[in-house]
Structures are given as structure tokens and as C-alpha cells.
Design a protein around this motif. Structure first.
Motif, short mmCIF file in Angstrom:
data_model
loop_
_atom_site.label_atom_id
_atom_site.label_comp_id
_atom_site.label_asym_id
_atom_site.label_seq_id
_atom_site.Cartn_x
_atom_site.Cartn_y
_atom_site.Cartn_z
N LEU A 87 0.86 -1.18 0.00
CA LEU A 87 0.00 0.00 0.00
C LEU A 87 0.90 1.23 0.00
CD1 LEU A 87 -2.59 -1.05 2.75
CD2 LEU A 87 -2.77 -1.36 0.26
N GLY A 88 0.60 2.17 -0.89
CA GLY A 88 1.45 3.34 -0.94
C GLY A 88 1.07 4.31 -2.03
N ILE A 89 2.02 5.12 -2.42
CA ILE A 89 1.82 6.19 -3.39
C ILE A 89 2.71 5.95 -4.61
CG2 ILE A 89 1.96 8.68 -3.79
CD1 ILE A 89 -0.09 7.99 -1.69
N PHE A 90 2.12 5.99 -5.79
CA PHE A 90 2.92 5.90 -7.01
C PHE A 90 3.29 7.30 -7.47
CE2 PHE A 90 1.87 1.45 -7.49
CZ PHE A 90 2.98 0.97 -8.20
N GLU A 91 4.57 7.46 -7.79
CA GLU A 91 5.10 8.76 -8.22
C GLU A 91 5.77 8.61 -9.58
OE1 GLU A 91 6.31 10.40 -3.76
OE2 GLU A 91 7.76 9.25 -4.93
N PRO A 92 5.60 9.60 -10.47
CA PRO A 92 6.30 9.55 -11.76
C PRO A 92 7.80 9.57 -11.56
CG PRO A 92 4.56 11.22 -11.76
CD PRO A 92 4.73 10.79 -10.35
N VAL A 93 8.52 8.87 -12.42
CA VAL A 93 9.97 8.79 -12.35
C VAL A 93 10.55 9.29 -13.67
CG1 VAL A 93 11.95 7.25 -12.11
CG2 VAL A 93 9.87 6.82 -10.79
N ASP A 94 11.53 10.19 -13.57
CA ASP A 94 12.19 10.68 -14.79
C ASP A 94 12.90 9.52 -15.51
OD1 ASP A 94 11.39 13.28 -14.35
OD2 ASP A 94 13.21 13.80 -13.23
N PRO A 95 12.76 9.44 -16.82
CA PRO A 95 13.40 8.35 -17.57
C PRO A 95 14.89 8.58 -17.79
CG PRO A 95 12.22 9.78 -19.08
CD PRO A 95 11.94 10.31 -17.69
N THR A 96 15.63 8.67 -16.71
CA THR A 96 17.07 8.86 -16.81
C THR A 96 17.70 7.60 -17.42
OG1 THR A 96 17.47 7.96 -14.62
CG2 THR A 96 17.04 10.33 -14.77
N PRO A 97 18.91 7.70 -17.95
CA PRO A 97 19.58 6.50 -18.49
C PRO A 97 19.67 5.38 -17.44
CG PRO A 97 20.74 8.47 -19.19
CD PRO A 97 19.70 8.93 -18.21
N GLU A 98 19.86 5.75 -16.17
CA GLU A 98 19.95 4.74 -15.13
C GLU A 98 18.64 3.99 -14.96
OE1 GLU A 98 22.93 7.94 -14.42
OE2 GLU A 98 20.78 7.90 -14.85
N VAL A 99 17.53 4.72 -14.94
CA VAL A 99 16.21 4.10 -14.78
C VAL A 99 15.89 3.21 -15.98
CG1 VAL A 99 13.72 4.57 -14.70
CG2 VAL A 99 15.30 5.91 -13.28
#
Length: 220
Positions: free
Chosen positions: A87-99
Motif C-alpha cells: 500500500l502506498g503512493i505511485f510517483e512519476p519517475v524521470d526516464p534517466t539512463p539509469e532508470v
């Protein structure tokens, strides 16, 4: 509460697919479940790649609170198998090369979705989780209790992956997907597996030694 040490953490590295439950906008407030692939990030949080047009994406934009279910039932017996509900919060993630690099190691076929330009990464900030490992093995944990140790950074993990590749020539069919302080995620002949360390590992030298043990055990 009776939960084997780090069992929920390892499960999030074993399962490749999860069920995301968002809050429906229409009819308002109802749970809206959908099944989709995910990859654990360096803090073991589910990272998903979703279309901007998808119903669950619109739901997260309106209300980022969500549930996420991961199950490991290789023999099909779900009730006797491990599962964890987050249970939690989904947050957008920047599409960095690492991700992008990490996600594609776990799901290489997803590259065709990234080419479309319509897909975005989201990661779950876990607030609470309930783990069930079978009869008599279950309980709740706070999200902060999942892993109190500092995660490996991208450069540390990349160096370990390169080390593994250089020293596992005899196991050409064995691919290292990810490394953390509790184990490594592997793919062999297309199948995902988890190699669990005996203890949590804090330093790089010990991680190299653990990788050598992993290579030796998978040599045949």
C-alpha cells in the motif's frame, strides 16, 4: 507476526508481474485492478512502465494512492505460495539512463514501448505491506522496515554487473539483472531466479566475493 527475514524483499525481486489496483474515476472510488510487469528499483520498490493513455495511468494522476500485489506461485498453488500486498503512493519517475537501463535489464522487450514515446515510468513509495508466506507465516510491516540499509548506487551496481560478466564466461546463459545487499537477480535460459546471500552485505569487496560464490554455484 511471523515473517521470515527479508522474505517480502526477496519476493519483490522474484516476481516479474504484479497486480496494480488504482482508484477508478468512473465509477468513482471503486478499485480498478490491472496486471502488468514491474522491476524492483535499488530500494526494492516496484517500478512500472505505463502508457499515458491507459486507464490506470489516468487513475494515478487523479489519485496516486494504490495497492500492488506480487505473487510467487510457480506450481500454481496460490494459497500455499508467497504473496505480498503493498500500500502506498505511485510517483512519476524521470526516464534517466539509469532508470531505463535497469528496467530494460529486467524487461528487454519493453524497449519497443519506449520508442513510441507515450510510456512513462512510475515507482511506488511503500507505506505499508502485508506479507503471506503460507499458513502461519504472515504479518504487516511499515514500508521503512522493508530495508533499512543504504542502496547501491548506479555506478556500484554497474561495476558489479561488469565484474560478473567478465568472470562468468563459463556460464554464458547466465545473465545478471540486478544486485543489492541481500542477493542478486539472475536470468538463466529465459527464467528469472534469485540468488540470496547468507547475510546482508555492506561493502564492495564482500559483494565481489558473493558474486564469485554465485558464479561457482551456477557453473553447471
Amino acid at each position: 507476526m511471523n515473517i521470515p527475514a527479508h522474505a517480502p524483499l526477496h519476493l519483490l525481486h522474484t516476481a516479474a508481474v504484479g497486480t496494480l489496483a488504482t482508484h477508478a474515476r468512473q465509477p468513482q472510488g471503486f478499485p480498478y485492478p490491472t496486471v502488468l510487469p514491474f522491476a524492483p528499483d535499488s530500494r526494492h520498490r516496484p517500478t512500472i512502465l505505463v502508457s499515458r493513455l491507459a486507464e490506470h495511468t489516468h487513475n494515478l494522476l487523479a489519485d496516486p494512492r494504490a495497492g500492488f500485489l506480487a505473487v510467487d506461485a510457480p506450481n500454481g498453488d496460490v494459497l500455499s505460495s508467497q504473496r505480498v500486498t503493498l500500500l502506498g503512493i505511485f510517483e512519476p519517475v524521470d526516464p534517466t539512463p539509469e532508470v531505463v537501463d535497469r528496467y530494460l535489464r529486467y524487461h528487454p522487450d519493453a524497449e519497443r514501448y519506449l520508442v513510441l514515446g507515450d510510456f512513462t515510468f512510475w515507482a511506488m513509495k511503500i507505506e505499508r505491506l502485508r506479507y503471506i508466506g503460507g499458513f502461519g507465516s504472515m504479518g504487516w510491516l511499515d514500508g521503512a522496515d522493508l530495508d533499512p540499509l543504504a542502496p547501491l548506487d548506479f555506478d556500484e551496481e554497474r561495476a558489479l554487473i561488469e565484474y560478473f560478466a567478465q568472470h562468468s564466461a563459463a556460464t554464458a546463459k547466465l545473465q545478471l539483472l540486478g544486485v543489492d545487499r541481500y542477493g542478486v537477480d539472475l536470468k538463466r535460459d529465459g527464467e528469472r531466479t534469485r540468488f540470496i546471500f547468507d547475510d546482508a552485505i555492506g561493502d564492495t569487496e564482500a559483494l565481489h566475493a558473493a558474486l564469485e560464490v554465485c558464479i561457482q554455484r551456477h557453473a553447471n
